[in-house]
Every structure is written in C-alpha cells, then in structure tokens.
Scaffold this active site. Structure first.
Site, mmCIF file in Angstrom:
data_model
loop_
_atom_site.group_PDB
_atom_site.id
_atom_site.type_symbol
_atom_site.label_atom_id
_atom_site.label_comp_id
_atom_site.label_asym_id
_atom_site.label_seq_id
_atom_site.Cartn_x
_atom_site.Cartn_y
_atom_site.Cartn_z
ATOM 1 N N PRO A 7 0.826 -1.208 0.000
ATOM 2 C CA PRO A 7 0.000 0.000 0.000
ATOM 3 C C PRO A 7 0.863 1.261 0.000
ATOM 4 O O PRO A 7 1.899 1.322 0.661
ATOM 5 C CB PRO A 7 -0.798 -0.116 1.296
ATOM 6 C CG PRO A 7 -0.790 -1.570 1.621
ATOM 7 C CD PRO A 7 0.529 -2.086 1.139
ATOM 8 N N LYS A 10 4.258 5.111 5.260
ATOM 9 C CA LYS A 10 3.632 3.792 5.232
ATOM 10 C C LYS A 10 3.585 3.137 6.612
ATOM 11 O O LYS A 10 3.256 1.964 6.731
ATOM 12 C CB LYS A 10 4.385 2.892 4.251
ATOM 13 C CG LYS A 10 4.376 3.421 2.810
ATOM 14 C CD LYS A 10 5.101 2.484 1.864
ATOM 15 C CE LYS A 10 5.113 3.040 0.452
ATOM 16 N NZ LYS A 10 5.766 2.128 -0.506
#
Length: 267
Positions: A2, A52
């Site tokens: 992601p 992240k």
C-alpha cells in the site's frame, strides 16, 4: 505494498472507530499475544500515519504497524466474526472491530522508541512536512531519482505508482541522478506529491491524469485496471503515450518495476 494515502486512510478509519474508547486487544495467531495483554482494555488516544507506518497510541505505549507486501487491515462496524486465518492483532469495542493480518512489522513501542521510529522516516507529503531534509539528501545523491523517491527515509509514503506518475508529470527520467535535479524541479515534484497523495486519501484511489488528458476529452477508452484511477505510464508498458504516442517503457529498478516515456522523460 500500500502507498501512503492508503495508510493515512486506514489511520483515519481506526480513529473514527476506536479513539476515546476502551479497546479489547488480542492476538488470535499468538505472535503478538504478550504485548496485546499489556494494552488490553486501555483507551485508544489517537492513531497516526507517517508515510507507510501506522501508530496506535494507548497511553504511554504505541502499536507500530508496517504492512509490507502482504499485510492487510479489515476495519468494520459490528461484532467481530469468528476467528479465521492468521490474525496477528485484533481490536474490538462495543461497536466495531479491526483485524490485522500478515504485516511486516507489528510491535509495541514506548514513547522514546516511537519517536526514534518516526525520526527514521522521511518527510511525508500528505502531512505537508518540511521537504528540506529530502532535498538535502537528493541534491547530494548520485542515486537515480526513481530510486530516491522509493526510499522511505527520503520520501515517506511514495510508492511505485506515485513515483512513476509524478516523474512523468514533470518530464523527469527516473534514471536522472538526484544531484542533477534543480531546486525548482524538486519543489515542483514535492508540491505535486502533496496534491496527488492528499487527493488519494479522499478518493480512495490514485488519479494522476490532468483534466485535459482524461478519456472523454481525448476521445480514448478509460483505463481498465484493478488499481483503478487514470494514470499516464504506470502498468502501461508497450502502450502508446497519451501525449507523444511513443511506447511506454518498463524496467527493473531495485527489484521494483519502473515505467516511463522515453520521449517525454529523456535521460
């Protein structure tokens, strides 16, 4: 893996569901069980995203999560279903539950360790951080800007899609050494990342194509890809560039695919 906008969206959803309430914490898989017991029943004070990395605060302790390539959150209202599969961390209150599976990092930190972890992360465009530390590293580096953009110690949250797209939007080859970027070019890239990644958190997908290049304006077919969103070069190797019709190229850079247009982004 992601990209940063996804982690920021997950942090927002966790805040909405759990902040301010006592939370039952367990680790059905068992790998986080001892630490889960230390925070079980505590109140969630806040949830933060830095690039992240995600941090959940329980008083003087923080759960630090990095999803890596295989990690996933499931965050939902209602009662938690029966345990299925390898759930590393589970959060439950009277109205919601969250399940974490397969993260690269799931650890419990004290305040000082959390500060040290954040200090290792580069400036985050979504948080509108001061980009000076990133510029200081870029202007001295022989490494390709395509590699530097993916270095989370330099740019927090930038992943493969944003890397490819922001360089195309500014006509910069991913192979140009960082030290060969001007400060004006760097600032333009940074400012664009702030806009694009912030939009990503709101839309839940990555769109990087300017309005004048959208399908209905150019008379082309919309993108058909599981990632969604309109892009210029990402996952378009072998296709024609929307602007110059040259063939989009793809290569490996530090074990990740990099995409670019050789005409719009000359070396």
């Amino acid at each position: 893996m992601p990209e940063g906008h996804v982690v920021h969206s997950q942090a927002r959803r966790l805040r909405t569901r759990f902040r301010g309430s006592p939370v039952r914490v367990d680790s059905p898989q068992g790998r986080f069980a001892a630490d889960a017991r230390r925070i079980d029943g505590r109140v969630v004070d806040t949830v933060e995203a830095h690039g992240k990395h995600l941090f959940i605060r329980f008083g003087d302790l923080w759960v630090h999560v990095h999803l890596g390539l295989f990690g996933k959150w499931r965050i939902s209202p209602g009662a938690a279903p029966d345990v299925r599969g390898q759930i590393r961390l589970r959060l439950l209150n009277d109205s919601s539950y969250a399940e974490l599976r397969g993260p690269t990092v799931c650890e419990l930190l004290d305040d000082e360790s959390k500060k040290a972890a954040v200090a290792r992360i580069g400036p985050d465009p979504i948080k509108k951080s001061d980009p000076t530390p990133a510029w200081n590293r870029v202007e001295r580096s022989n490494a390709a800007i395509g590699a530097l953009l993916m270095d989370q110690k330099v740019f927090a949250g930038v992943g493969n899609i944003y890397r490819a797209e922001v360089l195309f939007r500014h006509n910069i080859s991913p192979y140009r050494p960082g030290k060969h970027l001007s400060r004006n070019e760097f600032d333009a890239v940074w400012d664009d990342l702030v806009v694009l990644m912030t939009q990503g958190t709101k839309r839940g997908r990555i769109d990087t194509v300017r309005p004048e290049h959208l399908p209905d304006i150019m008379g082309r077919k919309p993108r058909q890809d599981r990632h969604g969103g309109e892009v210029y070069v990402y996952r378009r190797a072998g296709d024609a560039c929307y602007l110059c019709e040259a063939e989009i190229e793809m290569n490996e850079m530090q074990a990740r695919k990099v995409y670019w247009c050789p005409v719009c982004q000359p070396e």
